[in-house]
Design a protein around this motif. Structure first.
Motif, PDB file in Angstrom:
ATOM      1  N   ALA A   7       0.837  -1.210   0.000  1.00 19.34           N
ATOM      2  CA  ALA A   7       0.000   0.000   0.000  1.00 19.34           C
ATOM      3  C   ALA A   7       0.863   1.249   0.000  1.00 19.34           C
ATOM      4  N   LEU A   8       1.900   1.277   0.821  1.00 16.54           N
ATOM      5  CA  LEU A   8       2.780   2.447   0.869  1.00 16.54           C
ATOM      6  C   LEU A   8       3.457   2.679  -0.473  1.00 16.54           C
ATOM      7  N   GLU A   9       3.945   1.609  -1.107  1.00 17.14           N
ATOM      8  CA  GLU A   9       4.576   1.739  -2.418  1.00 17.14           C
ATOM      9  C   GLU A   9       3.594   2.339  -3.433  1.00 17.14           C
ATOM     10  N   GLN A  10       2.360   1.853  -3.419  1.00 20.84           N
ATOM     11  CA  GLN A  10       1.353   2.381  -4.338  1.00 20.84           C
ATOM     12  C   GLN A  10       1.054   3.849  -4.036  1.00 20.84           C
ATOM     13  N   LEU A  11       0.832   4.166  -2.769  1.00 24.80           N
ATOM     14  CA  LEU A  11       0.466   5.538  -2.387  1.00 24.80           C
ATOM     15  C   LEU A  11       1.588   6.535  -2.673  1.00 24.80           C
ATOM     16  N   LEU A  12       2.830   6.108  -2.540  1.00 27.53           N
ATOM     17  CA  LEU A  12       3.957   7.003  -2.836  1.00 27.53           C
ATOM     18  C   LEU A  12       4.038   7.349  -4.319  1.00 27.53           C
ATOM     19  N   SER A  13       3.387   6.565  -5.171  1.00 24.25           N
ATOM     20  CA  SER A  13       3.391   6.870  -6.603  1.00 24.25           C
ATOM     21  C   SER A  13       2.286   7.865  -6.985  1.00 24.25           C
ATOM     22  N   TRP A  14       1.393   8.182  -6.051  1.00 26.25           N
ATOM     23  CA  TRP A  14       0.319   9.124  -6.329  1.00 26.25           C
ATOM     24  C   TRP A  14       0.871  10.546  -6.275  1.00 26.25           C
ATOM     25  N   PRO A  15       0.633  11.348  -7.290  1.00 17.98           N
ATOM     26  CA  PRO A  15       1.235  12.690  -7.338  1.00 17.98           C
ATOM     27  C   PRO A  15       0.747  13.638  -6.244  1.00 17.98           C
ATOM     28  N   ASP A  16      -0.425  13.407  -5.671  1.00 21.90           N
ATOM     29  CA  ASP A  16      -0.950  14.318  -4.653  1.00 21.90           C
ATOM     30  C   ASP A  16      -0.443  14.021  -3.247  1.00 21.90           C
ATOM     31  N   LEU A  17       0.245  12.897  -3.063  1.00 20.85           N
ATOM     32  CA  LEU A  17       0.718  12.503  -1.736  1.00 20.85           C
ATOM     33  C   LEU A  17       2.232  12.614  -1.643  1.00 20.85           C
ATOM     34  N   GLN A  18       2.685  13.105  -0.503  1.00 20.58           N
ATOM     35  CA  GLN A  18       4.118  13.217  -0.228  1.00 20.58           C
ATOM     36  C   GLN A  18       4.406  12.611   1.142  1.00 20.58           C
ATOM     37  N   PRO A  19       5.541  11.931   1.295  1.00 19.58           N
ATOM     38  CA  PRO A  19       5.894  11.416   2.625  1.00 19.58           C
ATOM     39  C   PRO A  19       6.248  12.569   3.556  1.00 19.58           C
ATOM     40  N   ALA A  20       5.951  12.384   4.827  1.00 20.68           N
ATOM     41  CA  ALA A  20       6.255  13.402   5.833  1.00 20.68           C
ATOM     42  C   ALA A  20       6.349  12.726   7.191  1.00 20.68           C
ATOM     43  N   PRO A  21       7.019  13.386   8.129  1.00 29.72           N
ATOM     44  CA  PRO A  21       7.029  12.824   9.485  1.00 29.72           C
ATOM     45  C   PRO A  21       5.612  12.888  10.060  1.00 29.72           C
ATOM     46  N   PRO A  22       5.147  11.808  10.680  1.00 35.05           N
ATOM     47  CA  PRO A  22       3.802  11.823  11.249  1.00 35.05           C
ATOM     48  C   PRO A  22       3.743  12.713  12.490  1.00 35.05           C
ATOM     49  N   SER A  23       2.649  13.408  12.662  1.00 32.55           N
ATOM     50  CA  SER A  23       2.498  14.298  13.816  1.00 32.55           C
ATOM     51  C   SER A  23       2.534  13.524  15.127  1.00 32.55           C
ATOM     52  N   CYS A  24       2.133  12.248  15.093  1.00 33.93           N
ATOM     53  CA  CYS A  24       2.133  11.433  16.305  1.00 33.93           C
ATOM     54  C   CYS A  24       3.494  10.802  16.575  1.00 33.93           C
ATOM     55  N   GLY A  25       4.386  10.852  15.584  1.00 31.66           N
ATOM     56  CA  GLY A  25       5.716  10.286  15.756  1.00 31.66           C
ATOM     57  C   GLY A  25       5.804   8.790  15.529  1.00 31.66           C
ATOM     58  N   ILE A  26       4.721   8.166  15.062  1.00 36.24           N
ATOM     59  CA  ILE A  26       4.708   6.714  14.862  1.00 36.24           C
ATOM     60  C   ILE A  26       4.472   6.387  13.398  1.00 36.24           C
ATOM     61  N   GLY A  27       5.320   5.539  12.837  1.00 33.05           N
ATOM     62  CA  GLY A  27       5.111   5.056  11.475  1.00 33.05           C
ATOM     63  C   GLY A  27       5.469   6.056  10.400  1.00 33.05           C
ATOM     64  N   GLN A  28       4.754   5.985   9.287  1.00 32.60           N
ATOM     65  CA  GLN A  28       4.984   6.822   8.104  1.00 32.60           C
ATOM     66  C   GLN A  28       3.710   7.587   7.786  1.00 32.60           C
ATOM     67  N   ALA A  29       3.836   8.895   7.587  1.00 32.96           N
ATOM     68  CA  ALA A  29       2.682   9.711   7.197  1.00 32.96           C
ATOM     69  C   ALA A  29       2.800  10.096   5.737  1.00 32.96           C
TER      70      ALA A  29
END
Length: 125
Positions: A7-29
């Motif tokens: 799912a992460l690999e697919q979502l990272l290919s979407w042009p509207d989504l960018q990886p960022a540090p999660p506000s909660c500090g857990i996992g990948q946002a």
């Protein structure tokens, strides 16, 4: 590759989504503009910021889905990742969330905390 990685690999290919540090500090946002859209916590769970309008529209159906957990008053839904169909559900809900956030047009509504930040522990690894 587990379902969360897929799912992460697919979502990272979407042009509207960018990886960022999660506000909660857990996992990948993943964010769209300044809105946190997805938090992938582990190989077993992710949160999607569906918005109140999506939950009002689809809440009854989502509550009947064994792979989704909604919390009263929160725009976030937790998706249990245990199969390929759960990963596809996460992709579908993310698409709905992106559309809903786009409809808001950058509405300055405050960001509600995800499961981890609000004290609702996502399912453990």
């Amino acid at each position: 590759m587990n379902d969360a990685e897929y799912a992460l690999e697919q979502l990272l290919s979407w042009p509207d989504l960018q990886p960022a540090p999660p506000s909660c500090g857990i996992g990948q946002a993943l964010v769209a503009g300044s809105s946190e859209i997805v938090h992938i916590y582990s190989s077993q769970s992710a949160d999607v910021n569906l918005t109140a309008s999506v939950i009002r529209r689809l809440g009854e159906e989502l509550e009947h889905s064994p792979g989704v957990r909604l919390q009263d008053g929160s725009p976030w839904g937790t998706v249990r990742l245990g199969s390929a169909s759960d990963a596809r559900l996460l992709l579908t809900l993310t698409s709905l969330a992106l559309h809903a956030h786009g409809q808001r047009g950058g509405d300055p509504a405050p960001a509600a905390p995800c499961s981890a930040a609000s004290g609702r522990t996502p399912p453990a690894e």
